[in-house]
Scaffold this motif. Structure first.
Motif, PDB file in Angstrom:
ATOM      1  N   GLN A  64       0.828  -1.207   0.000  1.00 58.35           N
ATOM      2  CA  GLN A  64       0.000   0.000   0.000  1.00 58.35           C
ATOM      3  C   GLN A  64       0.865   1.260   0.000  1.00 58.35           C
ATOM      4  OE1 GLN A  64      -2.988   0.043   3.008  1.00 58.35           O
ATOM      5  NE2 GLN A  64      -4.046  -1.784   2.248  1.00 58.35           N
ATOM      6  N   MET A  65       1.972   1.213   0.771  1.00 61.49           N
ATOM      7  CA  MET A  65       2.876   2.370   0.796  1.00 61.49           C
ATOM      8  C   MET A  65       3.467   2.632  -0.589  1.00 61.49           C
ATOM      9  SD  MET A  65       4.919   1.986   4.401  1.00 61.49           S
ATOM     10  CE  MET A  65       4.039   2.119   5.966  1.00 61.49           C
ATOM     11  N   LEU A  66       3.894   1.584  -1.307  1.00 66.01           N
ATOM     12  CA  LEU A  66       4.467   1.752  -2.639  1.00 66.01           C
ATOM     13  C   LEU A  66       3.430   2.297  -3.613  1.00 66.01           C
ATOM     14  CD1 LEU A  66       6.644  -1.488  -2.882  1.00 66.01           C
ATOM     15  CD2 LEU A  66       7.454   0.859  -2.625  1.00 66.01           C
ATOM     16  N   ALA A  67       2.194   1.822  -3.487  1.00 64.84           N
ATOM     17  CA  ALA A  67       1.129   2.353  -4.343  1.00 64.84           C
ATOM     18  C   ALA A  67       0.908   3.838  -4.077  1.00 64.84           C
ATOM     19  CB  ALA A  67      -0.160   1.568  -4.111  1.00 64.84           C
ATOM     20  N   ASN A  68       0.966   4.201  -2.804  1.00 67.38           N
ATOM     21  CA  ASN A  68       0.796   5.612  -2.443  1.00 67.38           C
ATOM     22  C   ASN A  68       1.973   6.447  -2.951  1.00 67.38           C
ATOM     23  OD1 ASN A  68      -0.374   7.836  -1.337  1.00 67.38           O
ATOM     24  ND2 ASN A  68       0.063   7.311   0.778  1.00 67.38           N
ATOM     25  N   ILE A  69       3.190   5.872  -2.870  1.00 69.97           N
ATOM     26  CA  ILE A  69       4.371   6.579  -3.376  1.00 69.97           C
ATOM     27  C   ILE A  69       4.232   6.829  -4.879  1.00 69.97           C
ATOM     28  CG2 ILE A  69       6.841   6.298  -3.832  1.00 69.97           C
ATOM     29  CD1 ILE A  69       7.038   4.880  -1.117  1.00 69.97           C
ATOM     30  N   LEU A  70       3.750   5.813  -5.611  1.00 69.73           N
ATOM     31  CA  LEU A  70       3.553   5.967  -7.056  1.00 69.73           C
ATOM     32  C   LEU A  70       2.559   7.087  -7.351  1.00 69.73           C
ATOM     33  CD1 LEU A  70       4.070   4.944  -9.919  1.00 69.73           C
ATOM     34  CD2 LEU A  70       2.226   3.280  -9.581  1.00 69.73           C
ATOM     35  N   LEU A  71       1.470   7.131  -6.583  1.00 68.04           N
ATOM     36  CA  LEU A  71       0.469   8.174  -6.779  1.00 68.04           C
ATOM     37  C   LEU A  71       1.047   9.551  -6.472  1.00 68.04           C
ATOM     38  CD1 LEU A  71      -2.469   8.986  -7.369  1.00 68.04           C
ATOM     39  CD2 LEU A  71      -2.983   8.551  -4.957  1.00 68.04           C
ATOM     40  N   ARG A  72       1.792   9.646  -5.381  1.00 72.46           N
ATOM     41  CA  ARG A  72       2.379  10.947  -5.000  1.00 72.46           C
ATOM     42  C   ARG A  72       3.424  11.401  -6.011  1.00 72.46           C
ATOM     43  NH1 ARG A  72       1.230  11.842   0.538  1.00 72.46           N
ATOM     44  NH2 ARG A  72       2.277  13.863   0.365  1.00 72.46           N
ATOM     45  N   SER A  73       4.155  10.448  -6.620  1.00 66.80           N
ATOM     46  CA  SER A  73       5.148  10.823  -7.629  1.00 66.80           C
ATOM     47  C   SER A  73       4.473  11.437  -8.858  1.00 66.80           C
ATOM     48  CB  SER A  73       5.979   9.599  -8.023  1.00 66.80           C
ATOM     49  OG  SER A  73       5.165   8.623  -8.662  1.00 66.80           O
ATOM     50  N   GLU A  74       3.287  10.922  -9.200  1.00 65.18           N
ATOM     51  CA  GLU A  74       2.542  11.519 -10.318  1.00 65.18           C
ATOM     52  C   GLU A  74       2.100  12.940  -9.972  1.00 65.18           C
ATOM     53  OE1 GLU A  74      -0.622   8.850 -11.043  1.00 65.18           O
ATOM     54  OE2 GLU A  74       0.631   7.272 -11.939  1.00 65.18           O
ATOM     55  N   ILE A  75       1.734  13.140  -8.688  1.00 59.60           N
ATOM     56  CA  ILE A  75       1.341  14.489  -8.256  1.00 59.60           C
ATOM     57  C   ILE A  75       2.511  15.446  -8.376  1.00 59.60           C
ATOM     58  CG2 ILE A  75       0.590  15.840  -6.261  1.00 59.60           C
ATOM     59  CD1 ILE A  75      -1.003  13.424  -5.353  1.00 59.60           C
ATOM     60  N   ILE A  76       3.722  14.961  -8.024  1.00 58.60           N
ATOM     61  CA  ILE A  76       4.914  15.812  -8.126  1.00 58.60           C
ATOM     62  C   ILE A  76       5.120  16.254  -9.565  1.00 58.60           C
ATOM     63  CG2 ILE A  76       7.430  15.798  -7.952  1.00 58.60           C
ATOM     64  CD1 ILE A  76       7.193  14.074  -5.511  1.00 58.60           C
ATOM     65  N   GLY A  77       4.927  15.302 -10.522  1.00 61.81           N
ATOM     66  CA  GLY A  77       5.094  15.652 -11.936  1.00 61.81           C
ATOM     67  C   GLY A  77       4.137  16.761 -12.359  1.00 61.81           C
ATOM     68  N   LYS A  78       2.888  16.670 -11.922  1.00 61.26           N
ATOM     69  CA  LYS A  78       1.906  17.691 -12.281  1.00 61.26           C
ATOM     70  C   LYS A  78       2.238  19.033 -11.622  1.00 61.26           C
ATOM     71  CE  LYS A  78      -1.855  14.362 -12.957  1.00 61.26           C
ATOM     72  NZ  LYS A  78      -3.198  13.920 -12.498  1.00 61.26           N
ATOM     73  N   VAL A  79       2.643  18.967 -10.323  1.00 64.16           N
ATOM     74  CA  VAL A  79       2.977  20.210  -9.619  1.00 64.16           C
ATOM     75  C   VAL A  79       4.194  20.881 -10.253  1.00 64.16           C
ATOM     76  CG1 VAL A  79       3.788  21.133  -7.421  1.00 64.16           C
ATOM     77  CG2 VAL A  79       1.941  19.455  -7.453  1.00 64.16           C
ATOM     78  N   TYR A  80       5.180  20.046 -10.659  1.00 65.36           N
ATOM     79  CA  TYR A  80       6.392  20.593 -11.296  1.00 65.36           C
ATOM     80  C   TYR A  80       6.042  21.287 -12.598  1.00 65.36           C
ATOM     81  CZ  TYR A  80      10.997  20.753 -13.474  1.00 65.36           C
ATOM     82  OH  TYR A  80      12.142  21.161 -14.087  1.00 65.36           O
ATOM     83  N   GLN A  81       5.144  20.675 -13.380  1.00 68.69           N
ATOM     84  CA  GLN A  81       4.733  21.290 -14.637  1.00 68.69           C
ATOM     85  C   GLN A  81       4.033  22.619 -14.405  1.00 68.69           C
ATOM     86  OE1 GLN A  81       2.366  18.341 -16.610  1.00 68.69           O
ATOM     87  NE2 GLN A  81       4.114  17.022 -17.151  1.00 68.69           N
ATOM     88  N   GLN A  82       3.327  22.743 -13.281  1.00 64.68           N
ATOM     89  CA  GLN A  82       2.640  23.993 -12.954  1.00 64.68           C
ATOM     90  C   GLN A  82       3.590  25.048 -12.413  1.00 64.68           C
ATOM     91  OE1 GLN A  82      -0.428  22.826 -10.255  1.00 64.68           O
ATOM     92  NE2 GLN A  82      -1.599  21.671 -11.799  1.00 64.68           N
ATOM     93  N   GLY A  83       4.846  24.651 -12.119  1.00 63.03           N
ATOM     94  CA  GLY A  83       5.847  25.604 -11.657  1.00 63.03           C
ATOM     95  C   GLY A  83       5.835  25.868 -10.162  1.00 63.03           C
TER      96      GLY A  83
END
Length: 378
Positions: free
Chosen positions: A193-212
């Motif tokens: 479950q932790m790894l699944a959550n890490i994968l989800l949070r990593s996708e959020i980082i990508g979106k946040v990075y694109q937003q600057g």
């Protein structure tokens, strides 16, 4: 015929002696527990009393200074009474008298508190000696039981049948399947479950990075770092749970001590370990079983009961092993069945395989005590 009757009569007497001594040992356990509870209560009361003594001393010193000043003022008024009116002289005298009376009462209360403090300290010393004597006496009674059971108790066909039944009950395949199910649940509920959550949070980082939004991205990365650290700890814990090396190298008691020290430090709580009887290496299957039982009970107390103090008692006698795990957690109703209570079910199954008995005493808000006893002949 007479010889057989005498042998049966002797066995009966020895059985009664063992029952009496064993009952006495349980009573000593209860006395020790009661003395420990009273010790903790008196220790808290002693701390409060000491704080009150300090407060009374400070208040008394401050009031003593005011009294000295007021007495000087009274002496001045008395010396030059013609300069002051009658009401002024009366007010100075009454104020001085009131402060002197209050100071006397304060000093008397301080004296009473000091006497109470000294009495509490004496009672704590006596209770500490009582606990020490109770534990020492329990160890001596365990030695007496060993003598009764080893030197006087005759081995008969019933014991042999029990051994054969016990060996037959230790089913290796069922134990392996139980361990596989437990590991599967732990990996699914923990690292997976932790790894699944890490994968989800990593996708959020990508979106946040694109937003600057770099600050939010860094914050998400810090959270992921903590999650990775937690996942690594869970994986290491599962690996350790599979087979602690210290159990093979050092034995049951040192492994329990090491495990208790580690888990107490990690969870920031107090775990007390008490050893009764003679410390020695046991048959491997008993060492593994009792370590797993202790491990499961501690995890339940920490995760589900939210305990802050846990006590583990282990007794090694000549014909049985006993373990008591007691916590001050929120407790539960043992008679009420809960879904997915795999921990307690696994413990009961393991104890039944050893032909032993597991007893659970608990109530809402009153903690939990788990008692395990299995027959054992070295």
């Amino acid at each position: 015929m007479a010889v057989k009757f005498s042998e049966k009569a002797l066995d009966h007497v020895i059985d009664e002696m063992i029952d009496v001594v064993d009952h006495s040992k349980d009573e000593i356990f209860n006395i020790s527990e009661g003395a420990r509870s009273e010790y903790e209560r008196l220790l808290l009361e002693l701390r409060e009393t000491k704080n009150k003594v300090i407060q009374h001393i400070e208040n008394g010193d401050q009031l003593d200074q005011k009294v000295r000043f007021s007495r000087q003022r009274l002496a001045e008024v008395s010396k030059y009474f013609d300069r002051y009116s009658e009401s002024e002289i009366r007010q100075v005298y009454e104020n001085t008298h009131k402060m002197q009376t209050k100071l006397a009462m304060l000093r008397q209360e301080e004296k009473t508190l000091r006497e109470k403090r000294d009495d509490l300290e004496r009672r704590l010393i006596n209770l500490s000696k009582t606990i020490e004597r109770a534990e020492g006496l329990a160890s001596k009674i365990t030695v007496i039981l060993n003598y009764l059971q080893d030197d006087f108790k005759q081995v008969n066909e019933m014991i042999e049948d029990a051994k054969e039944k016990q060996e037959f009950g230790l089913k290796i395949i069922e134990a392996q399947e139980d361990e596989r199910r437990k590991i599967s649940r732990e990996i699914h509920d923990g690292p997976a479950q932790m790894l699944a959550n890490i994968l989800l949070r990593s996708e959020i980082i990508g979106k946040v990075y694109q937003q600057g939004d770099m600050d939010k991205a860094l914050a998400e990365m810090r959270d992921i770092r903590e999650m990775v650290r937690s996942s690594l700890y869970e994986v290491r814990r599962i690996i350790y749970d599979l087979r602690p090396m210290a159990l093979d190298d050092l034995g049951l008691v040192p492994t329990i001590k090491k495990y208790i020290s580690t888990i107490a430090e990690y969870n920031n709580l107090e775990i007390d370990f008490v050893m009764m009887g003679k410390e020695k290496r046991l048959n491997q299957k008993y060492e593994i079983a009792f370590f797993r039982l202790m491990q499961e009970a501690l995890q339940n107390a920490i995760k589900h009961a939210e305990a802050r103090f846990i006590q583990v008692k282990l007794e090694i006698a000549s014909n049985h092993l006993r373990m008591i795990i007691k916590d001050d957690g929120k407790g539960f109703e043992p008679n009420v069945k809960k879904d997915k209570s795999f921990g307690l079910i696994g413990m009961k199954e393991r104890v039944e395989i050893l032909d032993g008995q597991l007893t659970i005493k608990s109530a809402i808000g009153k903690g939990t005590a788990i008692s395990i006893q299995v027959p054992y002949n070295a």
